[in-house]
Motif scaffolding. Sequence first.
Motif, mmCIF file in Angstrom:
data_model
loop_
_atom_site.group_PDB
_atom_site.id
_atom_site.type_symbol
_atom_site.label_atom_id
_atom_site.label_comp_id
_atom_site.label_asym_id
_atom_site.label_seq_id
_atom_site.Cartn_x
_atom_site.Cartn_y
_atom_site.Cartn_z
ATOM 1 N N GLY A 141 39.299 30.739 42.813
ATOM 2 C CA GLY A 141 38.547 31.807 43.455
ATOM 3 C C GLY A 141 39.371 33.012 43.821
ATOM 4 O O GLY A 141 38.831 34.044 44.251
ATOM 5 N N ALA A 142 40.688 32.927 43.717
ATOM 6 C CA ALA A 142 41.576 34.061 44.014
ATOM 7 C C ALA A 142 42.650 34.126 42.928
ATOM 8 O O ALA A 142 43.835 33.853 43.182
ATOM 9 C CB ALA A 142 42.199 33.927 45.399
ATOM 10 N N PRO A 143 42.285 34.450 41.703
ATOM 11 C CA PRO A 143 43.226 34.371 40.583
ATOM 12 C C PRO A 143 44.426 35.300 40.709
ATOM 13 O O PRO A 143 45.434 35.100 40.037
ATOM 14 C CB PRO A 143 42.357 34.752 39.383
ATOM 15 C CG PRO A 143 41.204 35.514 39.946
ATOM 16 C CD PRO A 143 40.940 34.901 41.275
ATOM 17 N N GLU A 144 44.326 36.287 41.597
ATOM 18 C CA GLU A 144 45.474 37.183 41.762
ATOM 19 C C GLU A 144 46.648 36.484 42.458
ATOM 20 O O GLU A 144 47.797 36.954 42.396
ATOM 21 C CB GLU A 144 45.067 38.427 42.549
ATOM 22 C CG GLU A 144 44.729 38.201 44.017
ATOM 23 C CD GLU A 144 43.307 37.673 44.233
ATOM 24 O OE1 GLU A 144 42.918 37.503 45.392
ATOM 25 O OE2 GLU A 144 42.605 37.429 43.222
ATOM 26 N N VAL A 145 46.372 35.355 43.077
ATOM 27 C CA VAL A 145 47.433 34.589 43.740
ATOM 28 C C VAL A 145 47.828 33.439 42.816
ATOM 29 O O VAL A 145 47.072 32.480 42.651
ATOM 30 C CB VAL A 145 46.967 34.041 45.101
ATOM 31 C CG1 VAL A 145 48.107 33.279 45.782
ATOM 32 C CG2 VAL A 145 46.455 35.156 45.990
ATOM 33 N N GLY A 146 48.966 33.560 42.201
ATOM 34 C CA GLY A 146 49.384 32.518 41.278
ATOM 35 C C GLY A 146 50.660 32.880 40.565
ATOM 36 O O GLY A 146 51.350 33.850 40.910
#
Length: 832
Positions: free
Chosen positions: A616-621
């Motif tokens: 749900g938060a693909p920018e964190v990875g």
Amino acid sequence: MTTTTTPDSTPNSAGDRSGTESVPAPEGSRHRYLGRSMKRVEDPRLLVGRGGYIADTKMAGLTHAAIYRSPVAHGRIVSIDATEALKIPGVIAVVTGEDCKAHMNPCMNFGPATIAQYPLAVDKVRYAGEAVAAVIAESRYIAEDGVDALVVEIEALPPLVDPFKALEDDAPILHEEHGTNLAYERTFVFGEVEDTFAGADLVIEDRLHWGRSAGMPLETTGAIARPGLNGVLEIHCNSMNFSYFVFLIATALKLPSNRVTMHPVPAGGSFGSKFTAHKVPTLAGFLALQVQRPVSYVEDRQDHLMNSDHHASDRYYDARLAVKGDGTLLGLDIDVVDDYGAFLQFGVGTHGNALSQGVGPYRMQNLRYHLRAVLTNKCQQGAYRGFGSEVQNWVLERLIDQAAARLGMAPEEIRRKNFIQKDQFPYKIPGGNLYDSGDYDAVLDKALGMVDLDHWRAEQKRLREEEDRYIGIGLVTTQERSVFSSTEFWYWFDEPAFPITSSPESATITIDPSGEFQVLLHSQAMWGNSPETVAAMVVAEEFGIDPAKVNIRYADSAHALPGTGPGGSRFTVMVTGAIRGASRKLHKKIIDIAAHTLEVPAEDMEITNGRVQVKGAPEVGQELAEVAATAYFFALNLPEGMTSGLEEQYTYDHPLTSLPSADRSDLGIFYPIMGHNCHIAVMEVDPDTGQVSFLDYAAVHDAGTIVNPITLGGHVTGGTAQGVGTALLEELAYDEAGQFKSATFLDYLIPTANEVPAMKMGHVETPSPFTEYGIKGGGEGGRMATPGVISAAIDDALREYGMQVRQLPIKPSDIVQTVLAAKAANGGAATT
């Protein structure tokens, strides 16, 4: 759930570094890569001549072997004089069967121990072409000259080429130690067979013969053996026998298994002919040990035709089918004599294949199967695409066609009436095997939608009346079992010598420090069944990466985890299970590293598109390359207790199997991943010449979830071509003296593109509930159905002449004789 697919083969991407191209997965697919048509990963190196086939292998000090073969079918070896051969410059040694008997054990054998075989004949020869002596020389040419110089005396004995005569009390005995030419006999009865036939409204009876043929790959079987400096015998071979059976080859050579290493070599085709091609590597290994130099032995075409391990089923059937008046199929009674040739190297496993789908796709619960395996003076049997199950399909479909004709039912009508229904799966058949899933009505419907039967039946009538032309329509619906369990090898015996239950597959996946993927496969799979493409696609599916990022390698037997290799349409299912298992282990480690680095709970993370990220938060990875760098170079940044690196291995065992009952009233689950197909053929037959041609042909297959439509289509097309050969052309023939009559391709006729029909191909997917992704096997393809559909079409074309195909191959002379006999019996006119 059943979905139909029509694969698109138009590429939409090109230029990647693997040379592969792919199209999008079908619309609505649950998968990103599975279901795409992707060019094979293997092809670029093969197409530019860098395959590394056995004959291309070079090494220092390499010598070459040629074989003296028996000119008679049956005889006692009186003497072998090598004096003149050894005088030829460049000849190093002559090795005979007596040398084998003195220094090695018999070759691996899954039949009775009393039927022993060495790679060179000992005491007797038992078929024309059996290897008698080997000449080792500095070149193959010199070795062949050495063979010509041998003086061999063989006292001829009476030959046996008729299996029924071989069973007579006064018949010569091939193996005196065994004491009889009956190698094996057993009857299995499931259900109430006698009562079923006694109460049937109609009993169809027929005598049928499936003739001997074989797979003919471009490349024959070959091996190079080299005694290593460290005391290890190294064998390079284009056979599957590099991990699963290496210990048996070591046993034959009287070596510890850790002193034999088999190196996998790409094979230029197999179709079963190299499934367990053990004699060639065993012979090469033995010769190398005798001269303590590397020895190459590669069959020439005549060797492969007359003396390899791949002659296929040669069966005579007395078969009965019990039917109700409304077309309901009640029971099947099979009495089969199988001509196994001179040895029984693989036991009677081909009949296990038949029993795994003995009643086809039909609701019958009564089956009797009586087998007699007979020894004759012919080359032994081995494997060929279908390995005996395709023969059972042909026999059953022959009987059902006769039942339909007798009852006035259309071929599709009687089959549909008896189909196992999709809500009845998993479905247990007589004998105990389980069918995992299917929608046979959907397969039939799709095939009928591809061939306009109403049109062709009208054309059949019009062409007969207006142009005196004969066309026929054939339709068959048959099974394609896949993913054998090893219990199949021994349930025939009440007290089996080696009741194994494992037939696994393994894979190792490594992500290197820069995030690139390596896959190590642990069995010899380089046969044309696209293992590297499958592996690349499955890894891409699991990690969301481009398949081009995956590099595939093969372990040798010294480094291999458990692996059974291809055969029985098993490899795609099994290697997918192994790769997915290793992938899941890697998933966990990757997520644990990234979660630790990002200080995010592991359960909140996922891997997608080559990246590990927060749901749900693909920018964190992180990119996989970032995780890999941490795994290899920053041990202090890893979770406590975790070791460096990103490599996992997994051994995938059979997805569904069970033991037979002690009394064999239930044979257990041993071949449950069940494919299905429907083939429809429209053919024209010339009654004056016996020549046939195809006017229309449709093939619809259910192989579960499709991995790669291009390669599956290749299996179906290639299998259909081989089915055409089996039905119409190919015959490994022997005369009454046991002389081999099919020693060249002038005599053994294989189909060309001119004989293979232009095919309409379709697929129906009923995913297996027991395998990863729901995949089923599809490697044996069209050969499961084509002989039956061709037989049916020819019968239909010449029905007014009483045509009934009872023997394969169907020769033009047989067709003409049937027509002439019918005309003579009817005063020169056709029968009604």
